[in-house]
Design an enzyme around this catalytic site. Structure first.
Site, PDB file in Angstrom:
ATOM      1  N   HIS A   1       0.827  -1.184  -0.038  1.00 47.13           N
ATOM      2  CA  HIS A   1       0.095   0.037  -0.023  1.00 47.13           C
ATOM      3  C   HIS A   1       0.858   1.287   0.058  1.00 47.13           C
ATOM      4  CE1 HIS A   1       0.097   0.990   4.574  1.00 47.13           C
ATOM      5  NE2 HIS A   1       0.283  -0.395   4.452  1.00 47.13           N
TER       6      HIS A   1
ATOM      7  N   ASP B   1      -0.374   4.687   0.974  1.00 48.03           N
ATOM      8  CA  ASP B   1      -0.754   5.467   1.925  1.00 48.03           C
ATOM      9  C   ASP B   1       0.127   5.153   3.409  1.00 48.03           C
ATOM     10  OD1 ASP B   1      -2.160   3.105   2.378  1.00 48.03           O
ATOM     11  OD2 ASP B   1      -3.626   4.293   3.913  1.00 48.03           O
TER      12      ASP B   1
ATOM     13  N   ASP C   1       6.068   1.800   6.430  1.00 52.14           N
ATOM     14  CA  ASP C   1       4.748   1.092   6.430  1.00 52.14           C
ATOM     15  C   ASP C   1       3.958   1.806   5.340  1.00 52.14           C
ATOM     16  OD1 ASP C   1       2.424   0.081   6.890  1.00 52.14           O
ATOM     17  OD2 ASP C   1       1.959   0.701   8.849  1.00 52.14           O
TER      18      ASP C   1
ATOM     19  N   GLU D   1      -5.102   1.819   2.738  1.00 50.94           N
ATOM     20  CA  GLU D   1      -4.938   0.371   3.663  1.00 50.94           C
ATOM     21  C   GLU D   1      -4.868   1.004   4.952  1.00 50.94           C
ATOM     22  OE1 GLU D   1      -3.140  -2.874   5.996  1.00 50.94           O
ATOM     23  OE2 GLU D   1      -2.721  -0.532   6.034  1.00 50.94           O
ATOM     24  N   GLU D   2      -4.570   2.023   5.501  1.00 52.65           N
ATOM     25  CA  GLU D   2      -4.560   2.593   6.976  1.00 52.65           C
ATOM     26  C   GLU D   2      -6.084   2.774   7.308  1.00 52.65           C
ATOM     27  OE1 GLU D   2      -1.971   1.824   8.425  1.00 52.65           O
ATOM     28  OE2 GLU D   2      -0.157   1.748   7.449  1.00 52.65           O
TER      29      GLU D   2
ATOM     30  N   ASP E   1       3.900  -6.350   3.666  1.00 49.11           N
ATOM     31  CA  ASP E   1       3.658  -5.320   4.602  1.00 49.11           C
ATOM     32  C   ASP E   1       3.862  -5.849   6.108  1.00 49.11           C
ATOM     33  OD1 ASP E   1       2.590  -2.842   5.693  1.00 49.11           O
ATOM     34  OD2 ASP E   1       0.393  -3.579   5.438  1.00 49.11           O
TER      35      ASP E   1
ATOM     36  N   HIS F   1       3.801   3.845  12.349  1.00 47.11           N
ATOM     37  CA  HIS F   1       2.836   4.668  12.875  1.00 47.11           C
ATOM     38  C   HIS F   1       3.188   5.527  13.809  1.00 47.11           C
ATOM     39  CE1 HIS F   1      -0.730   1.967  11.501  1.00 47.11           C
ATOM     40  NE2 HIS F   1       0.271   2.167  10.655  1.00 47.11           N
TER      41      HIS F   1
HETATM   42 ZN   LIG Z   1       0.966  -1.223   6.309  1.00 44.85          ZN
END
Ligand SMILES: [Zn+2]
Length: 413
Positions: A83, A85, A146, A180-181, A203, A386
């Site tokens: 992903h 994003d 990520d 995705e997030e 991921d 994150h």
């Molecule tokens: Zn991820």
């Protein structure tokens, strides 16, 4: 097999993280933010430059591309997915990546905010990576490994395979997803167009981890209806939904059943949002467990607690709505054991000891599995995600590329 290849993962990750691609949970558009397409357009151009002529960005923000087969026989079509994003939890604006070459194990103090320190004490996995080249952000943002580490791995795989026709493989589809997030990563994937038999998301975190099990997930929306009245003349009339909501929240277990009290295989019930006024108050919960059948048990328990509380407030009532979010991909992968077996074999060929683990969350792969594309998750080295302490080992990314090359050749037979 891949020893004499100059990997491009580090250079790619450093470049991709500088493109802001934060997804936006409050947007209704697809993709949720236009800037995600900036990176996707860049990827399409780079795929074209590698000779992958069908690479395209569609209107929904998905990149589809094909690494063509270079063998005669028909073999299953593979997909690799990542992903573009980054998480809305932490700023992703003006990311300044830093490469710590041959990192010596000492604390990494980030230059733009010296209170942010990445240490082996806080990140035990880092102590296994001493001597690696470690990429971090600068202290003001997340890194975005990520899942741009996953994107970099797939792009490097594409470059390797396009430049090494002697490595034999079948047709490989590449899929880069937005959003995705915020749990909407595969909402508009065209499975027919993708046309793959099974796939892998890139991921995951630690080297050697192979994730074939995720949570099963529901969302619950509760609406508590009180009775509104002018507060000056409310005696015997007003029933305040805010107070009912407060009493209900207080009635939830405090020592169990929540994310902050559970780990491993334990599930939880988690309030994520509350809003409203005296007349109507709305509460949102997420319900999680690896065992799908337990979600129903949790929901029944939650509703019983609510029912008991609301019953103490004459005139009040409630609505309780359950919405399915995603399901444990193991339910699908168990019907296609070869998908995990191929990955395990590829890990071994890359000199790794594969560890099958379960995710306390979901991936695009959880939902893709139920959409007809069995899709476990492979490590990329992205860690501390994150957060401003996010980091990624270049050697882990390179190892993930090697695993993907082995998967490709194993599928070719
Ligand atoms: Zn991820």
């Amino acid at each position: 097999m891949i020893n004499n290849y100059q990997h491009t993962v580090a250079e790619r990750l450093m470049r991709y993280v500088q493109v802001e691609t934060q997804s936006n949970p409050f947007s209704e558009t697809q993709p949720s933010s236009e800037n995600q397409k900036d990176l996707s357009r860049m990827l399409v151009t780079e795929l074209h430059e590698l000779g992958i002529t069908d690479a395209e960005l569609d209107e929904h923000g998905y990149v589809y591309a094909t690494i063509p087969s270079n063998i005669e026989q028909e073999v299953p079509v593979l997909c690799f997915c990542a992903h573009v994003d980054t998480a809305p939890d932490c700023s992703g604006t003006n990311v300044k990546p830093i490469l710590h070459q041959k990192w010596d194990g000492s604390d990494i103090v980030l230059p733009d905010d010296s209170s942010i320190v990445i240490s082996t004490k806080k990140h035990p996995y880092l102590s296994e990576r001493i001597g690696d080249d470690i990429i971090t952000a600068s202290g003001l943002t997340l890194l975005g490994a990520d899942d741009k580490a996953g994107v970099a791995v797939i792009m490097d795989l594409a470059e390797y395979l396009m430049k090494h026709p002697e490595v034999k493989h079948g047709k490989i589809r590449i899929l880069f997803t937005p959003d995705e997030e915020i749990g909407r990563g595969v909402n508009a994937v065209d499975m027919n167009k993708l046309g793959a038999d099974f796939g892998y998301t890139l991921d995951g975190g630690e080297r050697g981890h192979l994730e074939g099990e995720s949570f099963s997930a529901d969302g619950v929306t509760i609406r508590i209806h009180g009775v509104s009245a002018h507060p000056g003349y409310a005696k015997g009339k007003l029933v305040n939904a805010l107070k009912i909501a407060g009493q209900f929240m207080d009635a939830l277990p405090k020592d169990s059943w929540s994310p902050e009290m559970t780990e491993g295989s334990e599930g939880f019930v988690h309030p994520i949002h509350i809003s409203g006024a005296a007349e109507i108050t709305t509460l949102q919960f997420i319900i999680r467990d690896h065992k799908t059948e337990l979600l129903h048990v949790y929901e029944e328990r939650l509703e019983n607690i609510l029912k008991d509380v609301v019953a103490q407030w004459p005139g009040a009532r409630y609505e309780f709505t359950v919405k399915e979010q995603y399901r444990n991909m193991k339910e699908i992968l168990d019907t296609r054991p070869e998908v995990m077996d191929i990955a395990e074999k590829a890990y071994e060929q890359a000199g790794l000891n594969p560890q099958r683990i379960s995710i306390r969350g979901g991936t695009d792969g959880s939902r893709l599995s139920f959409m007809g594309l069995p899709c476990p998750n492979i490590f990329t080295g992205e860690m501390g995600i994150h957060s401003k302490e996010e980091y990624c080992s270049v050697q882990d990314m390179a190892k993930a590329v090697e695993v993907c090359v082995h998967i490709s050749t194993i599928v070719a037979g």
